[in-house]
Scaffold this motif. Structure first.
Motif, PDB file in Angstrom:
ATOM      1  N   ILE A   1       0.825  -1.207   0.000  1.00 20.23           N
ATOM      2  CA  ILE A   1       0.000   0.000   0.000  1.00 20.23           C
ATOM      3  C   ILE A   1       0.861   1.260   0.000  1.00 20.23           C
ATOM      4  O   ILE A   1       0.652   2.156  -0.817  1.00 20.23           O
ATOM      5  N   SER A   2       1.843   1.329   0.917  1.00 23.08           N
ATOM      6  CA  SER A   2       2.562   2.595   1.089  1.00 23.08           C
ATOM      7  C   SER A   2       3.817   2.701   0.246  1.00 23.08           C
ATOM      8  O   SER A   2       4.254   3.794  -0.062  1.00 23.08           O
ATOM      9  N   TYR A   3       4.425   1.559  -0.108  1.00 19.74           N
ATOM     10  CA  TYR A   3       5.712   1.636  -0.796  1.00 19.74           C
ATOM     11  C   TYR A   3       5.671   1.032  -2.193  1.00 19.74           C
ATOM     12  O   TYR A   3       6.708   0.816  -2.801  1.00 19.74           O
ATOM     13  N   ARG A   4       4.458   0.747  -2.694  1.00 17.92           N
ATOM     14  CA  ARG A   4       4.270   0.295  -4.062  1.00 17.92           C
ATOM     15  C   ARG A   4       5.138  -0.906  -4.412  1.00 17.92           C
ATOM     16  O   ARG A   4       5.707  -0.984  -5.501  1.00 17.92           O
ATOM     17  N   ASP A   5       5.239  -1.848  -3.471  1.00 19.21           N
ATOM     18  CA  ASP A   5       5.940  -3.088  -3.764  1.00 19.21           C
ATOM     19  C   ASP A   5       5.016  -3.963  -4.602  1.00 19.21           C
ATOM     20  O   ASP A   5       3.935  -4.308  -4.178  1.00 19.21           O
ATOM     21  N   ARG A   6       5.450  -4.324  -5.838  1.00 18.83           N
ATOM     22  CA  ARG A   6       4.582  -5.088  -6.731  1.00 18.83           C
ATOM     23  C   ARG A   6       5.231  -6.423  -7.042  1.00 18.83           C
ATOM     24  O   ARG A   6       5.466  -6.768  -8.192  1.00 18.83           O
ATOM     25  N   SER A   7       5.531  -7.201  -6.004  1.00 14.84           N
ATOM     26  CA  SER A   7       6.229  -8.458  -6.205  1.00 14.84           C
ATOM     27  C   SER A   7       5.359  -9.633  -5.783  1.00 14.84           C
ATOM     28  O   SER A   7       4.444  -9.489  -4.979  1.00 14.84           O
ATOM     29  N   VAL A   8       5.697 -10.817  -6.344  1.00 16.78           N
ATOM     30  CA  VAL A   8       4.932 -12.024  -6.053  1.00 16.78           C
ATOM     31  C   VAL A   8       5.114 -12.429  -4.597  1.00 16.78           C
ATOM     32  O   VAL A   8       4.159 -12.807  -3.921  1.00 16.78           O
ATOM     33  N   LEU A   9       6.374 -12.348  -4.085  1.00 19.98           N
ATOM     34  CA  LEU A   9       6.629 -12.772  -2.704  1.00 19.98           C
ATOM     35  C   LEU A   9       5.864 -11.914  -1.708  1.00 19.98           C
ATOM     36  O   LEU A   9       5.385 -12.418  -0.687  1.00 19.98           O
TER      37      LEU A   9
END
Lengths: 225, 104
Positions: free
Chosen positions: A187-195
């Motif tokens: 939500i806050s850091y735009r992490d768009r990873s599968v893990l």
């Protein structure tokens, strides 16, 4: 100069996407928190606890899905369809478990096998749906986390898996930090990873499905009861 | 030197949220468990109390540490809640483990 045209389509009061997304997050946190809190005197304590947890998980998933469907019109992507397929698979396994394990049935496996398999299917479905939402936003999806928060979420996910099969298995609820870290990362850091997506849903999916089974069995008549 | 009180990073704010949830969960669990303190299964009552707050406490600790280490979070409130949440998580873990230690 644009001439304002009055639209003949009646204005539908619609739930804003942001409101739906925030409700989904809040309900998710509520569900996870109440799931760890002990319930009061049975039977009312059990029923209230199970209803709150199952209801919060279901509503959280529903509002999250509704937010994505509304944001991208319709999530008609390949990933979205695979997510739906695994969800139906999970529901089918749960239904089969309810049908097969009637009182007096002698089966070589315990119901836990069915519920665990349904959990894995539900986890896959949830992860695929989250990835479909990422792709619909036009983001690049990576496998490994892209932010420090995402890495910590993955670490706690692994720690939770190791703890669960160790002599200190009683401490596994401490790995509940993984969904929290994944939530902050996505939500806050735009992490768009599968893990990060897996860290978000793996533990909660297992919790939700086992409590859902507990919830169903509260209302099923048991022989001799 | 200006000292920030409230968190400056998103991780710090999330940490504060989960610290608040820890307090709330511990309070609700304590209220529910208080009538059950006298029965012989009191060891499991402490275990249940620990289990109620170890998740949010660990979350608050981890998020606070991530903010401090990776996002230059230096606010007073984050330092305080991170150490408090760490203490709460350790205490909850000890409570939970002591209930099953005799069986290990």
């Amino acid at each position: 100069m644009a001439i304002p045209i009055s639209s003949p389509i009646a204005h539908r009061p619609a739930l804003p996407v942001v409101w739906l997304s925030r409700t989904a997050v809040v309900l998710f946190i509520v569900a996870m928190t109440v799931a760890s809190i002990p319930f009061g005197e049975p039977p009312t304590g059990e029923v209230i606890w199970a209803t709150v947890v199952v209801g919060s998980f279901v509503l959280s998933a529903a509002t999250g899905i509704a937010a994505q469907v509304r944001k991208h019109r319709v999530a008609r992507t390949r990933l979205g369809y695979w997510a739906l397929a695994f969800f139906i698979l999970s529901a089918a396994i749960m239904a089969a478990a309810q049908v097969l394990f009637t009182p007096g049935a002698q089966l070589p496996v315990t119901p836990d096998v069915f519920i665990s398999t349904a959990t894995y299917a539900l986890t896959v479905s949830a992860v695929l749906f989250i990835l479909a939402a990422f792709r619909a936003d036009g983001e690049t999806i990576r496998f490994l986390p892209t932010t420090p928060v995402g890495w910590w979420a993955a670490v706690f996910l692994v720690v939770g898996l190791v703890l669960a099969y160790s002599p200190w298995a009683v401490l596994t609820p401490a790995a509940g930090a993984a969904p929290a870290l994944a939530l902050a990362g996505i939500i806050s850091y735009r992490d768009r990873s599968v893990l990060a997506a897996i860290a978000l849903v793996a533990g909660p999916a297992q919790l939700a499905l086992f409590i859902f089974t507990f919830f169903i069995n509260l209302f099923v008549l048991h022989p001799g009861a | 030197m200006s000292l920030a009180i409230t968190p400056r990073s998103a991780a710090g704010r999330w940490s504060l949220l989960f610290a608040g949830i820890t307090v709330l969960a511990a309070l609700v669990a304590w209220i529910i468990l208080l009538p059950m303190m006298d029965v012989p299964s009191a060891a499991w009552v402490w275990h249940a109390l620990g289990q109620a707050c170890v998740g949010p406490a660990a979350s608050a600790t981890a998020l606070g540490l991530v903010g401090i280490i990776h996002y230059r979070e230096r606010s007073v409130l984050t330092w305080a809640t991170t150490t408090g949440a760490f203490a709460a998580a350790v205490a909850a873990g000890v409570m939970m483990y002591s209930a099953v230690a005799q069986y290990q």
